[in-house]
Design an enzyme around this catalytic site. Structure first.
Site, PDB file in Angstrom:
ATOM      1  N   SER A 136       0.865  -1.170   0.000  1.00 11.45           N
ATOM      2  CA  SER A 136       0.000   0.000   0.000  1.00 11.45           C
ATOM      3  C   SER A 136       0.908   1.228   0.000  1.00 11.45           C
ATOM      4  CB  SER A 136      -0.866  -0.056   1.271  1.00 11.45           C
ATOM      5  OG  SER A 136      -1.612   1.121   1.403  1.00 11.45           O
ATOM      6  N   LYS A 162      -1.247  -0.909  -4.248  1.00  6.88           N
ATOM      7  CA  LYS A 162      -2.456  -0.136  -3.945  1.00  6.88           C
ATOM      8  C   LYS A 162      -2.031   1.305  -3.686  1.00  6.88           C
ATOM      9  CE  LYS A 162      -4.721  -0.249   0.383  1.00  6.88           C
ATOM     10  NZ  LYS A 162      -5.574  -0.994   1.325  1.00  6.88           N
ATOM     11  N   LYS A 164      -3.099   5.010  -2.264  1.00 11.46           N
ATOM     12  CA  LYS A 164      -4.060   5.788  -1.483  1.00 11.46           C
ATOM     13  C   LYS A 164      -4.438   7.024  -2.297  1.00 11.46           C
ATOM     14  CE  LYS A 164      -4.100   3.418   2.460  1.00 11.46           C
ATOM     15  NZ  LYS A 164      -5.325   2.833   3.055  1.00 11.46           N
ATOM     16  N   ASP A 189      -7.366   3.100  -3.107  1.00 10.32           N
ATOM     17  CA  ASP A 189      -8.117   3.069  -1.846  1.00 10.32           C
ATOM     18  C   ASP A 189      -8.322   4.501  -1.363  1.00 10.32           C
ATOM     19  OD1 ASP A 189      -9.253   2.533   0.602  1.00 10.32           O
ATOM     20  OD2 ASP A 189      -7.416   1.739   1.520  1.00 10.32           O
ATOM     21  N   GLU A 216     -11.333   0.818  -3.880  1.00 12.12           N
ATOM     22  CA  GLU A 216     -11.639   0.417  -2.505  1.00 12.12           C
ATOM     23  C   GLU A 216     -12.223   1.597  -1.724  1.00 12.12           C
ATOM     24  OE1 GLU A 216      -8.271  -1.421  -0.638  1.00 12.12           O
ATOM     25  OE2 GLU A 216      -9.078  -1.153   1.379  1.00 12.12           O
ATOM     26  N   ASP A 241     -14.109  -1.903   2.703  1.00 11.75           N
ATOM     27  CA  ASP A 241     -13.173  -2.112   3.809  1.00 11.75           C
ATOM     28  C   ASP A 241     -13.861  -1.612   5.078  1.00 11.75           C
ATOM     29  OD1 ASP A 241     -11.149  -1.920   5.702  1.00 11.75           O
ATOM     30  OD2 ASP A 241      -9.724  -0.868   4.440  1.00 11.75           O
ATOM     31  N   LYS A 265      -9.991  -7.243   7.230  1.00 11.69           N
ATOM     32  CA  LYS A 265      -8.948  -6.950   8.214  1.00 11.69           C
ATOM     33  C   LYS A 265      -9.333  -7.628   9.515  1.00 11.69           C
ATOM     34  CE  LYS A 265      -7.427  -2.590   6.275  1.00 11.69           C
ATOM     35  NZ  LYS A 265      -7.646  -1.141   6.232  1.00 11.69           N
ATOM     36  N   GLY A 293      -4.435  -4.781   6.096  1.00 13.06           N
ATOM     37  CA  GLY A 293      -3.656  -4.641   7.320  1.00 13.06           C
ATOM     38  C   GLY A 293      -3.785  -3.265   7.919  1.00 13.06           C
TER      39      GLY A 293
HETATM   40 MG    MG Z   1      -8.681   0.303   2.889  1.00 16.09          MG
END
Ligand code: MG
Length: 373
Positions: A136, A162, A164, A189, A216, A241, A265, A293
Site C-alpha cells: 500500500s 495499492k 491511497k 483506496d 476500494e 473495507d 482486516k 492490514g
Molecule cells: Mg482500505
C-alpha cells in the site's frame, strides 16, 4: 485451559517513512500487545491494531486501552476454555471495539496453537503456503516521487500495488503510475474520502478508464447505498473495507449488491474467529476477498499471514514485510517478503520469538492482570 496472567503493553514504533492517507499523516504506529499466560506457563500473543486517532474508525488506541484493561481482561482472566471461540463468547456483551477484541482473540489462538504444538495456520484450518502480497503506497509529495516509490516496490518483487487517493490526489497520479507500469496489478483506496455527487462521479469515471483491479471504499463506511449506485455506473469492481465490521454488514452489502470484493482486516472484524467465518461466507457468495492490514507489528502480521493462507483468498494481500516499515520489530526474526511472497513460520503458534525484554523496556504503558490464587 485457563488464562491466569494477562499483560498489556502499549508500544509505539517509529515508521521508516511518513505514511499519508486521505485522513491523516503518521510517522509512528502505536499498538497494544496482548500477552496471555496459561497455567503451564505457555504464552500466547495478540496485537490490538487500530489507529493512533479516530480516523479509520471511531475506535483508536486510547479507547482500545480502556476497553482492554477495564472490560476484556477481567472477562477472560481465569475462565475455563478449550477453543478460542469459547473466549469470544465471554465478550459478546461488549458492543463494538473490534480491534481490542481482535487482540485478545489473537492471543487465544496463538496460545491454543502452541498448546497443541501446531502452527497457527494449521490451527485455523488453513494450509500453510507462500502467499502473494502487495504493498500500500501512501500519498506522496509529488507524482514523480510516487512513480519512483512504486518502481522501488516492483523491483523488490511485489505482485500488486495499492495507491491511497483523496480528492485532489486521484486520477492524475494514478494515471501516471499506470502509464509508467502498464502491466501492473493496481488498485486504489480512498478510505471513504469522497462524497456522492457530480465531482466524485467525474473522478470515478476517470479512474474507471485506468484498468484498475478495484476501487476500494470510495465513500464513507455507513454509506452502502452510494456504493451500490456507483457500482451501476462503473465497470471497475468496488471493494469495501471500513463498511464491513461484521456479518450483518456483509449481508447489507450483498442485499444491496454494493460491492463484489471485501478487504478483510482481522482487527476491523473482531479477530481471527470472526474473520475466518466472514471469509468463508464471502467465498460462498462468490465475493472476492483479500487480507488488509493496519501496519501491524510482527505479532499481528504473522497472524494475518496464517489467516491469508485460507483458500478463500484470491487476490494478493496487504501483508508486506515488517522490515519495510520498522527499523526493529517486536518479533525475531522480522517478517520479510521474498519475491513478493510471505510464508507462515513453521513453529507452533505464530512461530516467531516475541522480544519480551525489549517490549518491556519500550512500553509506554503496561497493565498486568493476575488470577487470584
Ligand atoms: Mg482500505
Amino acid at each position: 485451559m485457563r488464562v491466569i496472567g494477562i499483560d498489556l503493553y502499549r508500544v509505539r514504533l517509529p515508521l521508516r517513512f511518513t505514511f499519508e492517507t486521505s485522513s491523516h499523516r503518521k510517522d509512528a504506529i502505536e499498538h497494544i500487545l496482548v500477552r496471555f499466560q496459561d497455567e503451564s506457563d505457555l504464552d500466547g500473543w495478540g496485537e490490538i491494531a487500530c489507529g493512533n486517532g479516530p480516523w479509520f474508525s471511531a475506535e483508536y488506541v486510547s479507547t482500545a486501552w480502556a476497553v482492554a484493561t477495564q472490560f476484556l481482561a477481567p472477562a477472560v482472566l481465569d475462565e475455563e476454555w478449550r477453543h478460542p471461540a469459547d473466549l469470544t463468547a465471554r465478550w459478546s456483551g461488549i458492543a463494538g471495539h473490534q480491534a481490542a477484541k481482535a487482540g485478545f482473540d489473537g492471543a487465544a489462538w496463538d496460545l491454543a496453537a502452541r498448546r497443541d504444538g501446531v502452527p497457527l495456520a494449521v490451527a485455523l484450518g488453513t494450509s500453510p503456503r507462500a502467499i502473494p502480497v502487495g504493498v500500500s503506497v501512501g500519498i506522496e509529495k509529488s507524482v514523480e516521487r510516487l512513480v519512483e516509490r512504486v518502481g522501488g516496490y516492483l523491483a523488490e518483487g511485489y505482485h500488486r500495488v495499492k495507491l491511497k487517493i483523496r480528492p485532489g490526489w486521484d486520477a492524475e497520479p494514478v494515471r501516471a503510475v499506470r502509464c509508467a507500469y502498464p502491466d501492473l496489478l493496481l488498485h486504489v483506496d480512498a478510505n471513504g474520502a469522497y462524497r456522492p455527487g457530480a465531482e466524485s462521479d467525474e473522478v470515478m469515471r476517470q479512474l474507471d478508464g485506468l484498468d484498475l483491479a478495484m476501487v476500494e471504499q470510495p465513500y464513507p463506511g455507513r454509506d452502502f447505498v452510494s456504493h451500490a449506485r456507483l457500482r451501476q455506473r462503473i465497470a471497475t469492481p468496488l471493494c469495501l473495507d471500513e463498511s464491513i465490521e461484521d456479518a450483518a454488514d456483509l449481508d447489507t452489502m450483498l442485499a444491496l449488491d454494493a460491492a463484489r470484493m471485501v478487504n478483510i482486516k482481522v482487527s476491523r472484524v473482531g479477530g481471527l474467529t470472526a474473520a475466518l467465518a466472514l471469509a468463508r461466507r464471502c467465498a460462498d457468495h462468490d465475493v472476492g476477498v483479500w487480507c488488509g492490514g493496519m501496519h501491524e507489528f510482527g505479532v499481528g502480521r504473522a497472524a494475518n499471514i496464517a489467516f491469508a493462507c485460507d483458500p478463500a483468498f484470491d487476490y494478493p494481500s496487504d501483508i508486506s514485510g515488517s522490515d519495510k516499515y520498522f527499523a526493529r520489530d517486536v518479533v525475531d526474526p522480522p517478517i520479510v517478503a521474498r519475491n513478493g511472497y510471505v510464508s507462515p513460520a513453521a513453529g507452533p503458534g505464530l512461530g516467531l520469538a516475541v522480544d519480551l525484554a525489549w517490549i518491556e523496556s519500550i512500553a509506554l504503558d503496561t497493565s498486568r492482570h493476575r488470577a487470584l490464587r
